[in-house]
Design a protein around this motif. Structure first.
Motif, PDB file in Angstrom:
ATOM      1  N   ARG A 409      18.251  29.446  -6.243  1.00 36.55           N
ATOM      2  CA  ARG A 409      17.321  28.472  -5.658  1.00 36.55           C
ATOM      3  C   ARG A 409      18.089  27.309  -5.065  1.00 36.55           C
ATOM      4  NH1 ARG A 409      15.705  23.890  -7.771  1.00 36.55           N
ATOM      5  NH2 ARG A 409      16.282  24.507  -9.905  1.00 36.55           N
ATOM      6  N   ILE A 410      17.607  26.850  -3.897  1.00 32.80           N
ATOM      7  CA  ILE A 410      18.123  25.637  -3.263  1.00 32.80           C
ATOM      8  C   ILE A 410      16.936  24.714  -3.015  1.00 32.80           C
ATOM      9  CG2 ILE A 410      19.274  24.651  -1.262  1.00 32.80           C
ATOM     10  CD1 ILE A 410      20.812  27.219  -0.944  1.00 32.80           C
ATOM     11  N   SER A 411      17.043  23.468  -3.476  1.00 33.30           N
ATOM     12  CA  SER A 411      15.968  22.494  -3.314  1.00 33.30           C
ATOM     13  C   SER A 411      16.515  21.228  -2.686  1.00 33.30           C
ATOM     14  CB  SER A 411      15.326  22.155  -4.669  1.00 33.30           C
ATOM     15  OG  SER A 411      14.781  23.303  -5.270  1.00 33.30           O
ATOM     16  N   ALA A 412      15.691  20.620  -1.817  1.00 26.74           N
ATOM     17  CA  ALA A 412      16.043  19.348  -1.195  1.00 26.74           C
ATOM     18  C   ALA A 412      14.777  18.518  -1.054  1.00 26.74           C
ATOM     19  CB  ALA A 412      16.700  19.562   0.159  1.00 26.74           C
ATOM     20  N   SER A 413      14.908  17.208  -1.200  1.00 32.03           N
ATOM     21  CA  SER A 413      13.745  16.330  -1.086  1.00 32.03           C
ATOM     22  C   SER A 413      14.159  14.976  -0.542  1.00 32.03           C
ATOM     23  CB  SER A 413      13.057  16.157  -2.445  1.00 32.03           C
ATOM     24  OG  SER A 413      13.915  15.488  -3.352  1.00 32.03           O
ATOM     25  N   ALA A 414      13.190  14.320   0.095  1.00 36.51           N
ATOM     26  CA  ALA A 414      13.348  12.953   0.584  1.00 36.51           C
ATOM     27  C   ALA A 414      12.095  12.181   0.197  1.00 36.51           C
ATOM     28  CB  ALA A 414      13.557  12.934   2.091  1.00 36.51           C
ATOM     29  N   THR A 432       5.847   8.260  -0.850  1.00 32.44           N
ATOM     30  CA  THR A 432       5.559   9.474  -0.109  1.00 32.44           C
ATOM     31  C   THR A 432       6.855  10.247   0.059  1.00 32.44           C
ATOM     32  OG1 THR A 432       4.612  10.383   1.937  1.00 32.44           O
ATOM     33  CG2 THR A 432       5.917   8.363   2.138  1.00 32.44           C
ATOM     34  N   GLY A 433       6.756  11.551   0.246  1.00 27.13           N
ATOM     35  CA  GLY A 433       7.966  12.358   0.381  1.00 27.13           C
ATOM     36  C   GLY A 433       7.649  13.795   0.696  1.00 27.13           C
ATOM     37  N   VAL A 434       8.704  14.563   0.853  1.00 28.04           N
ATOM     38  CA  VAL A 434       8.581  15.989   1.124  1.00 28.04           C
ATOM     39  C   VAL A 434       9.729  16.704   0.412  1.00 28.04           C
ATOM     40  CG1 VAL A 434       9.943  15.817   3.257  1.00 28.04           C
ATOM     41  CG2 VAL A 434       8.348  17.733   2.933  1.00 28.04           C
ATOM     42  N   PRO A 457       4.709  18.536   0.629  1.00 31.09           N
ATOM     43  CA  PRO A 457       4.571  17.099   0.919  1.00 31.09           C
ATOM     44  C   PRO A 457       3.822  16.407  -0.215  1.00 31.09           C
ATOM     45  CG  PRO A 457       2.919  18.320   2.126  1.00 31.09           C
ATOM     46  CD  PRO A 457       3.733  19.349   1.359  1.00 31.09           C
ATOM     47  N   SER A 458       3.996  15.114  -0.347  1.00 31.63           N
ATOM     48  CA  SER A 458       3.333  14.367  -1.423  1.00 31.63           C
ATOM     49  C   SER A 458       3.164  12.914  -1.026  1.00 31.63           C
ATOM     50  CB  SER A 458       4.133  14.456  -2.722  1.00 31.63           C
ATOM     51  OG  SER A 458       5.416  13.877  -2.558  1.00 31.63           O
ATOM     52  N   ALA A 459       2.166  12.264  -1.643  1.00 36.44           N
ATOM     53  CA  ALA A 459       1.917  10.836  -1.436  1.00 36.44           C
ATOM     54  C   ALA A 459       1.189  10.306  -2.661  1.00 36.44           C
ATOM     55  CB  ALA A 459       1.101  10.591  -0.175  1.00 36.44           C
ATOM     56  N   ALA A 460       1.395   9.015  -2.967  1.00 32.59           N
ATOM     57  CA  ALA A 460       0.764   8.429  -4.148  1.00 32.59           C
ATOM     58  C   ALA A 460       0.661   6.926  -3.988  1.00 32.59           C
ATOM     59  CB  ALA A 460       1.551   8.770  -5.406  1.00 32.59           C
ATOM     60  N   LEU A 461      -0.365   6.357  -4.625  1.00 34.48           N
ATOM     61  CA  LEU A 461      -0.568   4.920  -4.709  1.00 34.48           C
ATOM     62  C   LEU A 461      -0.724   4.566  -6.181  1.00 34.48           C
ATOM     63  CD1 LEU A 461      -1.257   2.054  -3.645  1.00 34.48           C
ATOM     64  CD2 LEU A 461      -3.651   2.808  -3.512  1.00 34.48           C
ATOM     65  N   THR A 462       0.076   3.598  -6.644  1.00 35.77           N
ATOM     66  CA  THR A 462       0.043   3.173  -8.047  1.00 35.77           C
ATOM     67  C   THR A 462      -0.254   1.691  -8.115  1.00 35.77           C
ATOM     68  OG1 THR A 462       1.712   4.846  -8.600  1.00 35.77           O
ATOM     69  CG2 THR A 462       1.316   3.108 -10.212  1.00 35.77           C
ATOM     70  N   LEU A 463      -1.201   1.310  -8.981  1.00 39.22           N
ATOM     71  CA  LEU A 463      -1.580  -0.080  -9.189  1.00 39.22           C
ATOM     72  C   LEU A 463      -1.363  -0.439 -10.649  1.00 39.22           C
ATOM     73  CD1 LEU A 463      -4.924  -0.153  -7.147  1.00 39.22           C
ATOM     74  CD2 LEU A 463      -2.669  -0.931  -6.391  1.00 39.22           C
ATOM     75  N   ARG A 464      -0.662  -1.531 -10.878  1.00 47.08           N
ATOM     76  CA  ARG A 464      -0.427  -2.057 -12.223  1.00 47.08           C
ATOM     77  C   ARG A 464      -0.871  -3.520 -12.259  1.00 47.08           C
ATOM     78  NH1 ARG A 464       3.632   0.843 -15.101  1.00 47.08           N
ATOM     79  NH2 ARG A 464       4.656   2.468 -13.872  1.00 47.08           N
ATOM     80  N   TRP A 465      -1.369  -3.919 -13.411  1.00 42.69           N
ATOM     81  CA  TRP A 465      -1.775  -5.323 -13.565  1.00 42.69           C
ATOM     82  C   TRP A 465      -1.236  -5.849 -14.888  1.00 42.69           C
ATOM     83  CZ3 TRP A 465      -7.407  -7.542 -14.157  1.00 42.69           C
ATOM     84  CH2 TRP A 465      -7.372  -8.916 -13.895  1.00 42.69           C
ATOM     85  N   PRO A 466       0.004  -6.318 -14.906  1.00 43.52           N
ATOM     86  CA  PRO A 466       0.587  -6.820 -16.159  1.00 43.52           C
ATOM     87  C   PRO A 466       0.016  -8.194 -16.518  1.00 43.52           C
ATOM     88  CG  PRO A 466       2.150  -7.035 -14.357  1.00 43.52           C
ATOM     89  CD  PRO A 466       0.961  -6.327 -13.795  1.00 43.52           C
ATOM     90  N   LEU A 467      -0.446  -8.318 -17.751  1.00 44.95           N
ATOM     91  CA  LEU A 467      -1.001  -9.565 -18.267  1.00 44.95           C
ATOM     92  C   LEU A 467      -0.198  -9.962 -19.501  1.00 44.95           C
ATOM     93  CD1 LEU A 467      -4.766  -8.533 -18.076  1.00 44.95           C
ATOM     94  CD2 LEU A 467      -3.498  -9.889 -16.399  1.00 44.95           C
ATOM     95  N   ALA A 468       0.310 -11.194 -19.530  1.00 43.01           N
ATOM     96  CA  ALA A 468       1.188 -11.637 -20.612  1.00 43.01           C
ATOM     97  C   ALA A 468       0.693 -12.946 -21.200  1.00 43.01           C
ATOM     98  CB  ALA A 468       2.622 -11.796 -20.112  1.00 43.01           C
TER      99      ALA A 468
END
Length: 730
Positions: A409-414, A432-434, A457-468
């Motif tokens: 197997r040969i794999s490559a990603s960006a 985002t990437g492929v 292909p892939s894409a994602a949105l992440t939301l964090r709300w740190p409260l201290a």
């Protein structure tokens, strides 16, 4: 202080006057540096004698001497000391005596009623000590011990008495003639000649601490390790093990190089326990620094009998792996290449149908482009694994492998990732990437395609709300809700699962786009991951953390033939993953608890593990529990439920007890148990242990082992912990 300086100046002037004629005759040679003398009274008697009395202290060339009175005879160039006197000679030796006659340099002479204490451990006492050239100390009618010797007349726990003892301070060796080893004043052994290292020596050729063993498998026997110093950078330890059932020689070889080190451990046995009469194993490892920050490593594990390691207690590994690798790790780059050979010792597993040789080459690079912002990451991997079997059908085991399939197997990603801080402190990350994976499969049969290329292909949105928040007592609380929306395109390729047969769902990959172990499988479709973490940080009290999370998908992950991809116990099988719960608690007094579990929609346990430990100056106790449900896809035909306990407790100043226990709850039987008792003081270590292995198989039998080890402290074994040392009663 004025009186002290006056005394010093008087002595320096007096010494210069006495030495002036000699200095005039030998003008070509610089005179030796004078000693420094401090005393309550210093005066000259006659023309050639200097007397110092009261709290006398003399220092010369790194040596320091304290005495009641010192008399220097210039004509004889000799010092006479009236004690009690104390001579600090070098970094680790102290000489105590009633009186002495030494030359001016404190290198040669005689000490009477003397005692040598080395490294605050080993004591050499004699009626007379002859010093020569500042290197040799010769003792007559001497006693050697590292035990406390009290003034009440009681003999030490052990001692060595000898007709003559010579201590070579340059070689740091002690030579004894006509030596007797005594326990509580009772002679036990006699040695015409004996050589021992002094406490400052870390490596010296000679015998190490022997041990007595009794085993239901191996019988009664003794181990007597012999250490051989082959130079400043190499050594070899040979350990003969002779018992009623075996003749064994164990070895350890170590060598340090300028840019690396190697170590090999192994043994050769002749017995009638297994299928082979002669059994052997070798484990070796090493690491070397190469140019351009590369590191070369190797690891060798080999055995010629599957039960040998367990029978002798050398290792509990049931799958051996030998590997050669080269690696470089930098801040924004990772390069690694490795070739690995696997050998299974498990009953029922065939090494012909398991991947025997595995090769991997990895490259990863991070860039931070100004035009795009964020982080750009490139990675590539080449993988191959080979089986010696030529079969193209699946055998009657738990595997889903074709018995002879070989995979390349040969794999490559960006991938690109960037994070912003929004209003209210919300942290937003877009990625985002492929990825491209190409497979070449030999002996695939009907289980998969022979050649295939997959683009993901892939894409994602992440939301964090740190409260201290930090309280008035300095306790910090951090709460962070997080949600991720992700999409991964493409379809599951028609290749069999060879690498991603085990999947662990935990807090480390809750927000991963694919939770498979390798790129031969990737999660597909739309998904959402959400979770909540809370942490309490208290530097002087209770600290803890809690994480809860779950994954939701638009569809379950399926194989090309329609079957579900994830195993039953992975926690990721359906559209809704199991609920992940992980927690940690720590206290300032050494208590720590860690737990993790997966729970299905009915809140029934899928997987669970927990570990609790308590550690302080006298206690080190731990308990572990693990529960794994039945899962044929993970080669687990029955539920696993086990407890394991281990710990030690120092219940008295010199006594420490230890114990371990493994119990199979599912089968309601013991797996392993052991107890130990250790006595330690300033001069001896005595360890007694017993263990029982209850499990059995086609190659293993239950066994009971008992061992006794007695070690004398003080000879090349520095005791850093002084809390075990005894004291004399007033």
């Amino acid at each position: 202080m004025t009186r002290l300086l006056g005394v010093l100046w008087l002595y320096v002037c007096t010494y210069c006057v006495l030495a002036l004629p000699a200095a005039a005759q030998e003008a070509a040679a610089p005179p030796p540096q004078p000693a420094v003398l401090v005393a309550d009274d210093v005066y000259i008697r006659g023309d050639d004698t200097l007397v110092a009395e009261g709290n006398v202290e003399a220092m010369y060339d790194g040596r320091r001497l304290r005495a009641r009175r010192i008399i220097y005879d210039r004509a004889a160039d000799r010092l006479q000391f009236d004690g009690p006197l104390t001579l600090f000679d070098g970094d680790y030796t102290v000489v105590l005596a009633e009186s002495a006659q030494l030359d001016r340099d404190l290198q040669n002479g005689i000490l009477y009623g003397a005692r040598i204490v080395m490294d605050e451990q080993l004591q050499l006492a004699a009626r007379q000590i002859d010093r020569k050239d500042g290197r040799y100390s010769q003792l007559y009618k001497a006693a050697v011990t590292s035990c406390h010797v009290c003034a009440d007349g009681r003999p030490p726990l052990w001692q060595i008495r000898a007709r003559r003892v010579v201590h070579d301070m340059e070689e740091r060796q002690i030579y004894l003639d006509g030596a007797q080893f005594l326990i509580m004043d009772t002679p036990v052994f006699y040695f015409p000649r004996l050589r021992l290292p002094d406490p400052s020596v870390e490596r010296a050729t000679g015998f190490l601490t022997p041990s007595l063993y009794n085993s239901t498998l191996l019988g009664f026997g003794v181990k007597a390790p012999y250490f051989i110093k082959l130079g400043d950078h190499r050594d070899l330890t040979l350990t003969p093990y002779l018992s009623t059932e075996t003749r064994t020689i164990e070895f350890r070889y170590r060598q340090a190089f300028r840019y690396g080190q190697i170590e090999f451990n192994g043994a050769l046995s002749n017995d009638d326990l297994g299928g082979r009469k002669n059994r052997a194993y070798v484990f070796g490892n090493g690491a070397f620094e190469l140019d351009n920050d590369f590191v070369l490593r190797f690891d060798i594990e080999a055995v010629n009998d599957d039960a040998y390691l367990d029978d002798y207690g050398f290792s509990d590994k049931d799958r051996l792996d030998s590997e050669l690798s080269i690696e470089r790790v930098r801040r924004d780059e990772w390069i690694r290449g490795a070739i690995t050979h696997f050998h299974s010792l498990r009953p029922g597993e065939s090494n012909a149908t398991l991947p025997t040789i595995v090769g991997n080459a990895n490259y990863e690079r991070r860039l931070f482009p100004r035009a795009l912002g964020g982080e750009l990451r490139f990675s590539g991997e080449a993988h191959t694994h080979w089986r010696s079997s030529g079969l193209i059908t699946d055998g009657p085991d738990f595997d889903v492998f074709a018995d002879g399939r070989d995979v390349n197997r040969i794999s490559a990603s960006a991938d690109w990732r960037r994070t912003w801080t929004l209003i209210g402190g919300v942290r937003s990350t877009i990625e985002t990437g492929v990825a491209v994976d190409h497979f070449e499969i030999e002996g695939a049969g009907a289980t998969s395609s022979a050649s295939l290329t997959d683009v993901t292909p892939s894409a994602a949105l992440t939301l964090r709300w740190p409260l201290a928040k930090t309280t008035a007592r300095g306790v910090s609380h951090v709460i962070e809700p997080v949600v991720q929306l992700a999409w991964v395109g493409g379809d599951t390729p028609n290749v069999a699962i060879d690498e991603s047969t085990r999947t662990e769902f935990d807090e480390g990959n809750l927000l991963s786009l694919s939770r498979f172990a390798a790129p031969d499988r990737r999660e597909r479709g739309m998904s959402a991951a959400y979770g909540l973490s809370w942490a309490r940080l208290n530097p002087s009290g209770l600290s803890g953390a809690l994480t809860v999370g779950q994954v939701v998908r638009d569809r379950a992950q399926r194989e090309p033939n329609g079957g579900l991809t994830f195993s039953k116990s992975s926690g990721l099988r359906g559209e809704y993953s199991d609920l992940l719960v992980a927690a940690q608690v720590e206290t300032h007094n050494g208590l720590a608890v860690t737990a993790r579990g997966l729970f299905d929609s009915a809140f029934d346990t899928t997987k669970a593990e927990a570990r609790a430990s308590w550690r302080n100056d006298v206690t080190n106790i731990g308990a572990t529990y693990i529960w794994l449900g039945r899962d044929v896809a993970e080669e687990r035909p029955a539920t696993i439920s086990e407890w394991a306990f281990d710990g030690s407790y120092r219940f008295a100043r010199h006594w420490t007890a230890s114990a371990e226990w493994r119990y199979d709850v599912a089968s309601d039987r013991n797996v392993k148990a052991g107890v130990g008792l250790k006595y330690t003081n300033e001069c001896v270590d005595i360890a007694l242990s017993a263990s029982r292995r209850f499990t059995s198989s086609t190659i293993l039998s239950p066994s009971t082992d008992i061992s006794l080890t007695v070690g004398l402290r003080g000879f090349s074994a520095r005791a850093a912990d002084k809390s075990y040392a005894r004291t004399c009663r007033n």
